[in-house]
Design an enzyme around this catalytic site. Structure first.
Site, PDB file in Angstrom:
ATOM      1  N   HIS A 146       0.834  -1.213   0.000  1.00  0.00           N
ATOM      2  CA  HIS A 146       0.000   0.000   0.000  1.00  0.00           C
ATOM      3  C   HIS A 146       0.870   1.266   0.000  1.00  0.00           C
ATOM      4  O   HIS A 146       0.552   2.256   0.658  1.00  0.00           O
ATOM      5  CB  HIS A 146      -1.000  -0.007   1.160  1.00  0.00           C
ATOM      6  CG  HIS A 146      -0.407  -0.095   2.542  1.00  0.00           C
ATOM      7  ND1 HIS A 146      -1.005  -0.804   3.554  1.00  0.00           N
ATOM      8  CD2 HIS A 146       0.701   0.450   3.087  1.00  0.00           C
ATOM      9  CE1 HIS A 146      -0.308  -0.701   4.660  1.00  0.00           C
ATOM     10  NE2 HIS A 146       0.739   0.070   4.409  1.00  0.00           N
ATOM     11  N   HIS A 179      -1.605   4.845   9.812  1.00  0.00           N
ATOM     12  CA  HIS A 179      -0.307   5.525   9.897  1.00  0.00           C
ATOM     13  C   HIS A 179      -0.459   6.838  10.654  1.00  0.00           C
ATOM     14  O   HIS A 179      -0.188   7.917  10.134  1.00  0.00           O
ATOM     15  CB  HIS A 179       0.247   5.771   8.489  1.00  0.00           C
ATOM     16  CG  HIS A 179       0.446   4.526   7.685  1.00  0.00           C
ATOM     17  ND1 HIS A 179      -0.601   3.880   7.043  1.00  0.00           N
ATOM     18  CD2 HIS A 179       1.561   3.793   7.419  1.00  0.00           C
ATOM     19  CE1 HIS A 179      -0.137   2.808   6.406  1.00  0.00           C
ATOM     20  NE2 HIS A 179       1.162   2.730   6.614  1.00  0.00           N
ATOM     21  N   HIS A 200      10.855  -3.694   3.443  1.00  0.00           N
ATOM     22  CA  HIS A 200      11.303  -2.313   3.335  1.00  0.00           C
ATOM     23  C   HIS A 200      11.654  -1.765   4.710  1.00  0.00           C
ATOM     24  O   HIS A 200      11.121  -2.211   5.730  1.00  0.00           O
ATOM     25  CB  HIS A 200      10.270  -1.412   2.654  1.00  0.00           C
ATOM     26  CG  HIS A 200       8.940  -1.267   3.343  1.00  0.00           C
ATOM     27  ND1 HIS A 200       8.086  -2.305   3.603  1.00  0.00           N
ATOM     28  CD2 HIS A 200       8.299  -0.153   3.790  1.00  0.00           C
ATOM     29  CE1 HIS A 200       6.982  -1.856   4.172  1.00  0.00           C
ATOM     30  NE2 HIS A 200       7.086  -0.557   4.313  1.00  0.00           N
ATOM     31  N   GLU A 221       4.661  -5.581   8.390  1.00  0.00           N
ATOM     32  CA  GLU A 221       3.326  -5.393   7.823  1.00  0.00           C
ATOM     33  C   GLU A 221       2.797  -6.672   7.165  1.00  0.00           C
ATOM     34  O   GLU A 221       1.587  -6.837   7.015  1.00  0.00           O
ATOM     35  CB  GLU A 221       3.345  -4.261   6.794  1.00  0.00           C
ATOM     36  CG  GLU A 221       3.502  -2.879   7.403  1.00  0.00           C
ATOM     37  CD  GLU A 221       3.506  -1.775   6.355  1.00  0.00           C
ATOM     38  OE1 GLU A 221       3.403  -0.602   6.748  1.00  0.00           O
ATOM     39  OE2 GLU A 221       3.628  -2.072   5.154  1.00  0.00           O
TER      40      GLU A 221
END
Length: 280
Positions: free
Chosen positions: A12, A59, A193, A240
């Site tokens: 995302h 977030h 990441h 995630e």
């Protein structure tokens, strides 16, 4: 009765949303990342599902350090795009399915999952970017959405095993809902990441692809990966991917891959996407 017909996962990455909003999807840099979603867009247009249960992480848009739910379910009729510091994305409001959401919330809590019930929240790129990747830029989203937010921002996040079990419980909840609905479950976030520190920019393509491999079939190996392996192998934000396990748990014992896409880099992140169907 309601039924789960398919599951999918996708990164995302907020930059993907910006590329869509700014009309840059055909640019040389971005085109290979978006090409992997063309199959799914056509497939989704044929599926015409009624509801998507969308697993994502907030977030610091709806939650902050004052309130950190491990699992939260949105039960509202509508969710507005969040302002993440540069204004809300120019996308439609997200329409919920309150009846199914409340049914799932009740079922999960009675199934001993301590869900936080949210009746009002804005949804950020973690939820809106996947919708844009699958449906483009419509005037209204073609499905209703039930957001389920998972804490993967502040330690401790839930274990992969707990996320898989949540997916299993979601499947039981959907199967007990009396309305005739076709439901998809989406897991979002990832892949490998890291956004800060000495390892910023880390991408582990070999590990990512092994993870994608193990989403298919009847193995449950992924549910037992410890937090430390995600951190070591996929960077601080790779955790995630436990949200993908909610989707996988909801699909039952075995799955078949319909479509798969992996691309690096997009921004400083690996793009992962897979479409699965349950095998009875």
């Amino acid at each position: 009765m309601a039924r789960i017909t398919a599951g999918l996962t996708t990164s995302h990455i907020p930059a993907l949303g910006a590329a869509i909003d700014l009309g840059k999807t055909g640019d040389t840099y971005w085109a290979p990342a978006f090409a992997g979603y063309e199959w799914t867009r056509a497939w989704e247009a044929e599926q015409k599902s009624d509801v998507v249960i969308l697993i994502y992480n907030d977030h610091a848009s709806a939650f902050d350090m004052k309130v950190i739910p491990t699992f939260a379910i949105g039960c509202a009729e509508e969710f507005q795009p969040a302002d993440e510091g540069w204004g809300p994305r120019p996308v439609p409001a997200v329409q919920g399915h309150a009846d199914l959401a409340w049914h799932i919330a009740q079922s999960l809590i009675l199934d001993e999952f301590d869900m936080t019930i949210i009746n009002e929240m804005d949804v950020d790129h973690g939820l809106t970017v996947p919708l844009s990747l699958m449906f483009g830029q419509p005037e209204a989203w073609p499905v209703k959405v039930i957001p389920i937010a998972v804490n993967v921002v502040t330690y401790p996040p839930p274990s992969g095993n707990r996320c898989w079990a949540l997916g299993e419980a979601i499947a039981r909840a959907v199967a007990s809902f009396p309305e005739d609905l076709d439901v998809q479950v989406w897991g979002t976030g990832g892949m490998s990441h890291q956004l800060q520190g000495p390892r910023a920019g880390l991408i582990n393509a070999a590990w990512d692809n092994r993870f994608l491999d193990r989403l298919e079939g009847d193995t449950q190996e992924l549910r037992h990966i410890p937090h430390i392996e995600y951190l070591r192998e996929t960077g601080s934000e790779g955790i995630e991917m436990v949200m993908w396990l909610v989707m996988r748990g909801a699909l039952g014992r075995a799955t078949r891959t319909l479509h798969r896409h992996y691309h690096v880099p997009a921004s400083n992140t690996a793009v992962g996407h897979i479409v699965l169907e349950p095998v009875s």
